[in-house]
Write a protein that holds these residues in place. Structure first.
Motif, PDB file in Angstrom:
ATOM      1  N   ASN A 220       0.861  -1.178   0.000  1.00  0.00           N
ATOM      2  CA  ASN A 220       0.000   0.000   0.000  1.00  0.00           C
ATOM      3  C   ASN A 220       0.897   1.227   0.000  1.00  0.00           C
ATOM      4  N   ASP A 221       1.112   1.794  -1.166  1.00  0.00           N
ATOM      5  CA  ASP A 221       2.034   2.925  -1.305  1.00  0.00           C
ATOM      6  C   ASP A 221       1.359   4.284  -1.144  1.00  0.00           C
ATOM      7  N   SER A 222       0.106   4.289  -0.693  1.00  0.00           N
ATOM      8  CA  SER A 222      -0.616   5.558  -0.601  1.00  0.00           C
ATOM      9  C   SER A 222      -0.004   6.502   0.433  1.00  0.00           C
ATOM     10  N   ALA A 223       0.691   5.944   1.444  1.00  0.00           N
ATOM     11  CA  ALA A 223       1.318   6.787   2.465  1.00  0.00           C
ATOM     12  C   ALA A 223       2.703   7.263   2.057  1.00  0.00           C
ATOM     13  N   THR A 229       8.097   3.471  -2.839  1.00  0.00           N
ATOM     14  CA  THR A 229       7.309   2.281  -2.522  1.00  0.00           C
ATOM     15  C   THR A 229       7.632   1.813  -1.114  1.00  0.00           C
ATOM     16  N   CYS A 230       6.655   1.174  -0.458  1.00  0.00           N
ATOM     17  CA  CYS A 230       6.837   0.676   0.896  1.00  0.00           C
ATOM     18  C   CYS A 230       7.429  -0.723   0.854  1.00  0.00           C
ATOM     19  N   PRO A 244      12.205   2.601  -5.538  1.00  0.00           N
ATOM     20  CA  PRO A 244      12.181   1.207  -6.006  1.00  0.00           C
ATOM     21  C   PRO A 244      13.231   0.945  -7.070  1.00  0.00           C
ATOM     22  N   GLY A 245      13.599  -0.337  -7.186  1.00  0.00           N
ATOM     23  CA  GLY A 245      14.444  -0.780  -8.277  1.00  0.00           C
ATOM     24  C   GLY A 245      13.591  -1.424  -9.349  1.00  0.00           C
ATOM     25  N   VAL A 246      14.182  -2.360 -10.072  1.00  0.00           N
ATOM     26  CA  VAL A 246      13.454  -3.041 -11.149  1.00  0.00           C
ATOM     27  C   VAL A 246      13.391  -4.549 -10.941  1.00  0.00           C
ATOM     28  N   GLY A 247      14.058  -5.066  -9.895  1.00  0.00           N
ATOM     29  CA  GLY A 247      14.122  -6.504  -9.680  1.00  0.00           C
ATOM     30  C   GLY A 247      12.769  -7.105  -9.313  1.00  0.00           C
ATOM     31  N   ARG A 248      12.466  -8.242  -9.949  1.00  0.00           N
ATOM     32  CA  ARG A 248      11.254  -8.982  -9.616  1.00  0.00           C
ATOM     33  C   ARG A 248      11.656 -10.340  -9.053  1.00  0.00           C
TER      34      ARG A 248
END
Length: 305
Positions: A220-223, A229-230, A244-248
């Motif tokens: 939940n990145d709303s905060a 990103t959280c 954030p990075g790009v790793g999945r």
């Protein structure tokens, strides 16, 4: 009777190459998947020494002289230790925020004691801007503690550096050039621009300091401010908003939104909710939690196939 030579080789190879899964792994205490590991999880405790020196084992029996045999097991290779992932930003020399004995007291040339002789000045290792680079060296301890105002590292107390704020000047923050888990509770280690580089108008030079954690809610990145990103930022489950990075899944850290970096493997794991209400993991996978690594109700996706 000494165990067979083949058995000794097998056990040593398992310890050196796959420490988390052999001979007393801490993985069970850290939640199975080990999203954040202990120092033993990294394998540094039982791996071969620096320079590829192979381990030795005594094959002598009781009461006799021990005979050291070289089994020629190579040192394990892989990603750099994630616990010291910011060390490269601190240059070579003394360690800012490290051993307080690295810099001893020294006579001050511009002040005198009441007896007329030179006074002593407490020094500590700090980063200064030299030719556009963060360079460690021994300098005077400043008077401002953590959270205090500063323009350069010499304004800050022992073990603190000066990190730039959005406006002019900076704030004193604890260095984390060594182990990233050395930060005080409620903070975490991250890169911030060195105040001197911003004040002097040069390109921002990153330094590692302990910054306050936001304690946001996962998935939940709303905060979080736009673009952040959280995610989990400490092995005790502390969360904060980060770039954030790009790793999945199973890719190298830093990770994309919705993923967390495993300190054990330095790879990204997909975050999920363990309540079963949301199908975060998709088919042939389940959400595994139950560890202090993850806040209550959260875990990471593991394959069931």
């Amino acid at each position: 009777m000494s165990p067979p030579r083949a058995l000794l080789f097998c056990c040593l190879a398992a310890i050196s190459i796959a420490a988390p899964s052999a001979c007393g792994s801490n993985d069970a205490e850290n939640g199975g998947d080990g999203a954040v590991g202990s120092r033993d999880d990294i394998g540094g405790v039982v791996s071969a020494g620096s320079g590829g020196t192979p381990p030795f084992v005594s094959s002598g029996g009781g009461g006799g002289g021990a005979v050291e045999e070289d089994f020629n097991i190579p040192a394990p290779t892989g990603a750099p230790d994630p616990y010291t992932r910011f060390a490269h930003l601190c240059g070579e020399g003394c360690t800012p925020g490290g051993d307080p004995t690295e810099c001893s007291s020294s006579g001050s040339a511009d002040s005198s004691s009441s007896t007329g002789g030179p006074s002593t000045q407490t020094l500590h290792c700090q980063l200064t801007l030299v030719d556009g680079k963060a360079t460690p060296g021994c300098g005077p301890v400043g008077r401002f503690g953590a959270g205090g105002p500063c323009h350069r590292g010499s304004d800050c107390a022992f073990g603190l550096g000066c990190a730039a704020l959005d406006g002019e000047g900076g704030v004193c923050r604890q260095y984390c050039c060594g182990n990233v888990e050395s930060c005080a509770p409620g903070t975490y280690c991250d890169e911030r621009p060195m105040a001197e580089s911003v004040v002097e108008g040069s390109d921002p030079v990153p330094i590692p300091v302990c910054v306050p954690a936001v304690n946001c809610e996962l998935l939940n990145d709303s905060a979080c401010p736009a673009g952040l990103t959280c995610t989990i930022v400490r092995e005790d489950g502390t969360t904060s908003c980060v770039t954030p990075g790009v790793g999945r899944a199973d890719e190298a850290c830093p990770c994309a939104p919705g993923f967390v970096c495993s300190m054990l493997t330095n790879q990204c794991k997909q975050l999920c909710r363990v309540d079963g209400g949301a199908q975060d993991c998709g088919t042939n996978a389940k959400c595994q939690g139950g560890s202090a690594v993850y806040p209550a109700g959260f875990g990471v996706c593991v394959s069931t196939s």
